[in-house]
Structure formats: C-alpha cells, structure tokens
Design a protein around this motif. Structure first.
Motif, PDB file in Angstrom:
ATOM      1  N   ARG A   1       0.821  -1.210   0.000  1.00 41.08           N
ATOM      2  CA  ARG A   1       0.000   0.000   0.000  1.00 41.08           C
ATOM      3  C   ARG A   1       0.853   1.256   0.000  1.00 41.08           C
ATOM      4  NH1 ARG A   1      -3.866  -2.815   3.724  1.00 41.08           N
ATOM      5  NH2 ARG A   1      -5.750  -3.144   2.514  1.00 41.08           N
ATOM      6  N   SER A   2       2.089   1.112   0.445  1.00 43.12           N
ATOM      7  CA  SER A   2       2.911   2.298   0.667  1.00 43.12           C
ATOM      8  C   SER A   2       3.841   2.601  -0.505  1.00 43.12           C
ATOM      9  CB  SER A   2       3.749   2.086   1.922  1.00 43.12           C
ATOM     10  OG  SER A   2       4.437   0.858   1.836  1.00 43.12           O
ATOM     11  N   GLY A   3       3.860   1.789  -1.517  1.00 40.65           N
ATOM     12  CA  GLY A   3       4.760   2.061  -2.620  1.00 40.65           C
ATOM     13  C   GLY A   3       4.635   0.977  -3.659  1.00 40.65           C
ATOM     14  N   ALA A   4       5.404   1.134  -4.729  1.00 42.36           N
ATOM     15  CA  ALA A   4       5.346   0.163  -5.819  1.00 42.36           C
ATOM     16  C   ALA A   4       6.737  -0.408  -6.039  1.00 42.36           C
ATOM     17  CB  ALA A   4       4.841   0.831  -7.090  1.00 42.36           C
ATOM     18  N   GLY A   5       6.801  -1.654  -6.426  1.00 40.81           N
ATOM     19  CA  GLY A   5       8.063  -2.272  -6.789  1.00 40.81           C
ATOM     20  C   GLY A   5       9.077  -2.188  -5.670  1.00 40.81           C
ATOM     21  N   ARG A   6      10.337  -1.976  -6.060  1.00 44.57           N
ATOM     22  CA  ARG A   6      11.441  -2.084  -5.096  1.00 44.57           C
ATOM     23  C   ARG A   6      11.452  -0.991  -4.041  1.00 44.57           C
ATOM     24  NH1 ARG A   6      16.512  -4.824  -8.418  1.00 44.57           N
ATOM     25  NH2 ARG A   6      15.262  -6.591  -9.132  1.00 44.57           N
ATOM     26  N   GLU A   7      10.751   0.107  -4.329  1.00 47.14           N
ATOM     27  CA  GLU A   7      10.519   1.130  -3.288  1.00 47.14           C
ATOM     28  C   GLU A   7      10.082   0.489  -1.972  1.00 47.14           C
ATOM     29  OE1 GLU A   7       7.350   4.328  -3.500  1.00 47.14           O
ATOM     30  OE2 GLU A   7       7.996   4.203  -5.613  1.00 47.14           O
ATOM     31  N   ARG A   8       9.289  -0.579  -2.095  1.00 47.75           N
ATOM     32  CA  ARG A   8       8.719  -1.212  -0.902  1.00 47.75           C
ATOM     33  C   ARG A   8       9.781  -1.761   0.032  1.00 47.75           C
ATOM     34  NH1 ARG A   8       4.237  -5.108  -3.446  1.00 47.75           N
ATOM     35  NH2 ARG A   8       4.781  -6.195  -1.520  1.00 47.75           N
ATOM     36  N   GLY A   9      10.985  -2.032  -0.503  1.00 47.15           N
ATOM     37  CA  GLY A   9      12.046  -2.574   0.332  1.00 47.15           C
ATOM     38  C   GLY A   9      13.160  -1.583   0.629  1.00 47.15           C
ATOM     39  N   GLY A  10      12.930  -0.314   0.338  1.00 49.23           N
ATOM     40  CA  GLY A  10      13.970   0.701   0.498  1.00 49.23           C
ATOM     41  C   GLY A  10      14.464   0.889   1.919  1.00 49.23           C
ATOM     42  N   MET A  11      13.697   0.410   2.901  1.00 52.95           N
ATOM     43  CA  MET A  11      14.093   0.583   4.308  1.00 52.95           C
ATOM     44  C   MET A  11      14.850  -0.621   4.856  1.00 52.95           C
ATOM     45  SD  MET A  11      11.379  -1.264   4.107  1.00 52.95           S
ATOM     46  CE  MET A  11       9.913  -0.286   3.784  1.00 52.95           C
ATOM     47  N   LEU A  12      14.992  -1.670   4.056  1.00 52.11           N
ATOM     48  CA  LEU A  12      15.622  -2.886   4.595  1.00 52.11           C
ATOM     49  C   LEU A  12      17.091  -2.695   4.981  1.00 52.11           C
ATOM     50  CD1 LEU A  12      13.819  -5.489   2.304  1.00 52.11           C
ATOM     51  CD2 LEU A  12      13.406  -5.058   4.744  1.00 52.11           C
ATOM     52  N   PRO A  13      17.840  -1.801   4.290  1.00 54.53           N
ATOM     53  CA  PRO A  13      19.218  -1.542   4.738  1.00 54.53           C
ATOM     54  C   PRO A  13      19.311  -0.994   6.159  1.00 54.53           C
ATOM     55  CG  PRO A  13      18.936  -0.796   2.470  1.00 54.53           C
ATOM     56  CD  PRO A  13      17.565  -1.152   2.986  1.00 54.53           C
ATOM     57  N   LEU A  14      18.186  -0.574   6.742  1.00 51.06           N
ATOM     58  CA  LEU A  14      18.190  -0.128   8.140  1.00 51.06           C
ATOM     59  C   LEU A  14      18.377  -1.317   9.085  1.00 51.06           C
ATOM     60  CD1 LEU A  14      15.094   2.290   8.053  1.00 51.06           C
ATOM     61  CD2 LEU A  14      17.524   2.955   8.093  1.00 51.06           C
ATOM     62  N   ARG A  15      18.329  -2.519   8.544  1.00 49.26           N
ATOM     63  CA  ARG A  15      18.494  -3.738   9.341  1.00 49.26           C
ATOM     64  C   ARG A  15      17.530  -3.812  10.531  1.00 49.26           C
ATOM     65  NH1 ARG A  15      23.191  -6.508   8.202  1.00 49.26           N
ATOM     66  NH2 ARG A  15      24.697  -5.438   6.864  1.00 49.26           N
ATOM     67  N   PRO A  16      16.232  -3.651  10.277  1.00 53.30           N
ATOM     68  CA  PRO A  16      15.278  -3.887  11.379  1.00 53.30           C
ATOM     69  C   PRO A  16      15.331  -5.355  11.783  1.00 53.30           C
ATOM     70  CG  PRO A  16      14.129  -3.844   9.273  1.00 53.30           C
ATOM     71  CD  PRO A  16      15.549  -3.411   8.994  1.00 53.30           C
ATOM     72  N   ASP A  17      14.824  -5.692  12.962  1.00 56.16           N
ATOM     73  CA  ASP A  17      14.808  -7.093  13.391  1.00 56.16           C
ATOM     74  C   ASP A  17      14.023  -7.952  12.403  1.00 56.16           C
ATOM     75  OD1 ASP A  17      16.005  -6.581  16.072  1.00 56.16           O
ATOM     76  OD2 ASP A  17      14.145  -5.444  16.356  1.00 56.16           O
ATOM     77  N   MET A  18      12.874  -7.416  11.982  1.00 58.78           N
ATOM     78  CA  MET A  18      11.976  -8.155  11.088  1.00 58.78           C
ATOM     79  C   MET A  18      11.383  -7.219  10.042  1.00 58.78           C
ATOM     80  SD  MET A  18       9.717 -10.519  13.741  1.00 58.78           S
ATOM     81  CE  MET A  18       9.151 -11.668  12.482  1.00 58.78           C
ATOM     82  N   ALA A  19      10.862  -7.831   8.998  1.00 57.95           N
ATOM     83  CA  ALA A  19      10.079  -7.088   8.012  1.00 57.95           C
ATOM     84  C   ALA A  19       8.998  -8.021   7.492  1.00 57.95           C
ATOM     85  CB  ALA A  19      10.953  -6.594   6.868  1.00 57.95           C
ATOM     86  N   SER A  20       7.867  -7.461   7.133  1.00 59.40           N
ATOM     87  CA  SER A  20       6.814  -8.291   6.552  1.00 59.40           C
ATOM     88  C   SER A  20       7.188  -8.632   5.121  1.00 59.40           C
ATOM     89  CB  SER A  20       5.475  -7.556   6.604  1.00 59.40           C
ATOM     90  OG  SER A  20       5.541  -6.360   5.859  1.00 59.40           O
TER      91      SER A  20
END
Ligand SMILES: [Zn+2]
Ligand SMILES: [Zn+2]
Ligand SMILES: [Zn+2]
Ligand SMILES: [Zn+2]
Lengths: 227, 227
Positions: free
Chosen positions: A87-106
């Motif tokens: 809902r918050s973005g399209a394509g790879r935008e959706r994973g742009g925060m993963l380099p923040l290394r959160p504990d988990m991601a959906s």
C-alpha cells in the motif's frame, strides 16, 4: 510448560487516516508514543508502517529510520518489524528501508485480491525483497493472505531464500481475500505444523472488527497475537 | 448408485506451442479433430482456448465462434466451455466471446502468482465477466488456484452473481500458485461440500505431469476429470 505469548502491535495499518479516526497516530512522535504504551502493556513486536503528513501511506526510508530509532530508545528490547506491504509504494521502493536492518520485516510471497484491486507481489519482486532481507539479516514475517502462500514460504525456505524457520502470519477478513473462517484457520495452523514443525511459531491478524476473533483463536491455539 | 464421471477435455492449454510439441492442435480444424477424438472416447466437456496462426494465445471471438460451431457439428451434445483466462488477453477482451452463449466459460474469481508474473483478476473485471455470463446464460466454471477462491465463489453465489450452484475446478501444480498436495486437495473437496452441499459437482486439473495424479485423486473422491 507453555511458551509466553508474543503480542505484536500494529498501531497503524496503512489505510486509516486522521479523518477516519482522530486517534490514529500519524507522526513518528505519535507513533512512538503509542507503541511505547503497548510495550508497557506487554507487546513484544511493533509492526510498523509510516505515513506522510496528510496521513497517506509512505515508504520513505528516513521516516522508517526515525520510527525505528524512537522505538529502540523508548522500548528497549522490543522487536521492530517494518512493513514492505504494497500500500505504501510500488516495486522495489517497498524494500527501500531494509538496509536499516530492522529485526523483522513483513514479506508477502504471493498475490491476491484486495477490496478494490489486485495486491500485486510478482515473483521477481518477492525474490528481490527476500534477498534484501538475507543481505541485511532481517527476519521475514510471511504474510499469508491465502493458503498457497504458506506453501510458497516452504518452497522459498527449502531454496535457501529465507533465513531460519518461516514465521507465518495468517491474515483473515480482508474483502476479496480469505474470509474469517474457523476451519480454514485450523487448517492453516495444521499446515504450518506439517510444513515447519510443531514448534514453528505463527501469528494471526484479523482486519478491523475481526481482530478480536482472531486473537481469541490464536491465543487458544498457541499462536502469537496481533493487536 | 454413483453418478457417471464427467470427463472434461482441455486439448490445448494456452501455453504450449507447436515448437514445444508438434502434436498440439493449433488451427480450429485441428482442434475440432482432436476434441472429436476425445468425445468419441467419452469426454463430455470441451474446455477451449484459441490461438493465432503462430500458436500464441488469442481471445478473438470469431475464432471461438468457429471452434464452437465445429464442436457442435461434430460432437453433438458435448458441453462447450470457452476460456476467459488471462493468458489470451487483457481486461474485458477476455470476455469478448461470451455473447456466443457457450454452455460454460471458465471464470477466475481471484488473483494469484503464475511462474513469472501475477495472474491479475481485479474485482471489477471478475464482476463484469460474471455479469456477462448471467446476461448470456453461460454457466461459469470457477477456477480455484487457491483456497480463498472457493470462498469468493460462495460470496458471489450468495450475492446472486453466479447462476446456480458454483462448479469449481481445483487447479494444482502451477509454479508459484498452489502445489499438488493431497491434504489440500482433500480440504478443497471438504470445503466445496461444506459451502455448496454434498452433491455439488467439482473437478480438478493438474498442470503438465501432475494431470495423472489429479485425475486419480478426483476419480476416487467423486469429482470430474480434466484430461
Ligand atoms: Zn505478527
Ligand atoms: Zn501492515
Ligand atoms: Zn473441468
Ligand atoms: Zn484453460
């Protein structure tokens, strides 16, 4: 001895806006405050979306970074789970925060219908998101909007695309996707045990008014809760 | 007394081309010939796709009309089922042959992943296709690529969007959608009986090498067969 029940708090989905409910926290400060209250009440996982100033969904990594930092400061030990939902973005935008290394991601591993549109998770995007999660050591929460998504998680785990035992969340009650149905819920639990072992953790989320029902079912069946 | 087993023949899926298998019938004349052979062998339903001269999928109503006429001439009493599947066109193109009033047409009621892409069946297109089928008196075959699709058929039937008891086909073995799994198959059958009654007919299709497995399971469980 029964395991402690993990409570996962999703203080804001990606849909509600202030105009729908003035109590919905929008700014990062409001979100941290709300998550902190849940943390004090016992929630162990914070499932996080971020929003623009007008309340619309965002996938801005800077907003996610601020929220993650706020939770880490105010809720030490709480598991931070960032949403890569569509809902918050399209394509790879959706994973742009993963380099923040959160504990988990959906992580959604299949496609399905939503109330007015297709929730699109094309195979190459799913693989890319899973790869980013491996790169940054992020544990995925598999969002199962339908039964085949649990099997897809199994295939991905066998192919080495997921870190560790998949942690599956059953999502029920979204219009045009899987309704809230007790026999399906039981079959979901059975399938997770069959594919991932009797000790595999799982959780369940009901949308809107269905949340209470799913919490009761999940608590009784040994799952974790989303509130 | 057990009901006669209905055999549904899908002589050409929408994917294989002559270059993959020179025996695949492409022209309408070739298709009619192949369906006729199945009809003589006992098949009761012809599930039909049409193709362009180069073997690529088509949704041309004129091609469907010629095929339907050929089947009606050569296979009297055979049930003609035309495909509205998404490989042959986009959007409402997919239902352009429904005014031909075939006995049946396939209807996908949800979205899911295919091997390399999203199989998109947005809610408004599904409703439009179902409406065209009502208008032209066409009985839908619900293509269940996942469990929620059976529940969606139930909702649509209750809303008066489908004519009569839904006739569901389970599709298993498509990569990235539902794999061939015996427990899921049994749960599918149980769910059809629970939602539509013990006498509700259903059929099952396995893709490629899985067809034989699904035929064995379906025949033993009281379903119809797709060959
Ligand atoms: Zn959760
Ligand atoms: Zn979420
Ligand atoms: Zn059939
Ligand atoms: Zn077909």
């Amino acid at each position: 001895m029964s395991e402690p029940c993990i409570i996962c708090v999703a203080i804001t989905g990606s849909v509600a806006r202030k105009s729908d409910n003035p109590a919905v926290p929008i700014t990062v400060a409001e979100q941290v405050e709300s998550i902190h209250a849940s943390f004090e009440a016992g929630a162990a996982i914070a499932h996080c979306h971020v929003r623009n100033g007008d309340g619309s969904p965002s996938s801005d990594p800077e907003k996610f970074a601020a929220l993650k930092e706020g939770i880490e400061t105010h809720c030490p030990g709480m598991i931070v789970q960032l949403s890569t939902g569509g809902r918050s973005g399209a394509g790879r935008e959706r994973g742009g925060m993963l380099p923040l290394r959160p504990d988990m991601a959906s992580l959604s591993v299949g496609s399905n219908n939503f109330p007015t549109r297709v929730y699109e998770n094309p195979p190459d995007l799913v693989s890319w998101l899973a790869g980013e999660m491996r790169t940054y050591g992020v544990k995925p929460e598999i969002e199962a909007f339908d039964l085949s998504h649990i099997f897809r998680a199994k295939e991905m785990a066998e192919a080495g695309e997921l870190l560790g035992t998949p942690y599956v969340q059953f999502v029920m009650g979204v219009k045009n996707a899987m309704p809230v149905d007790r026999e399906v819920f039981d079959f979901y639990v059975h399938t997770v045990h069959r594919l991932f072992g009797d000790d595999a953790p799982w959780c369940a989320a009901g949308i809107g008014r269905h949340q209470i029902t799913l919490n009761e079912w999940a608590a009784a069946a040994g799952g974790h809760l989303r509130t």
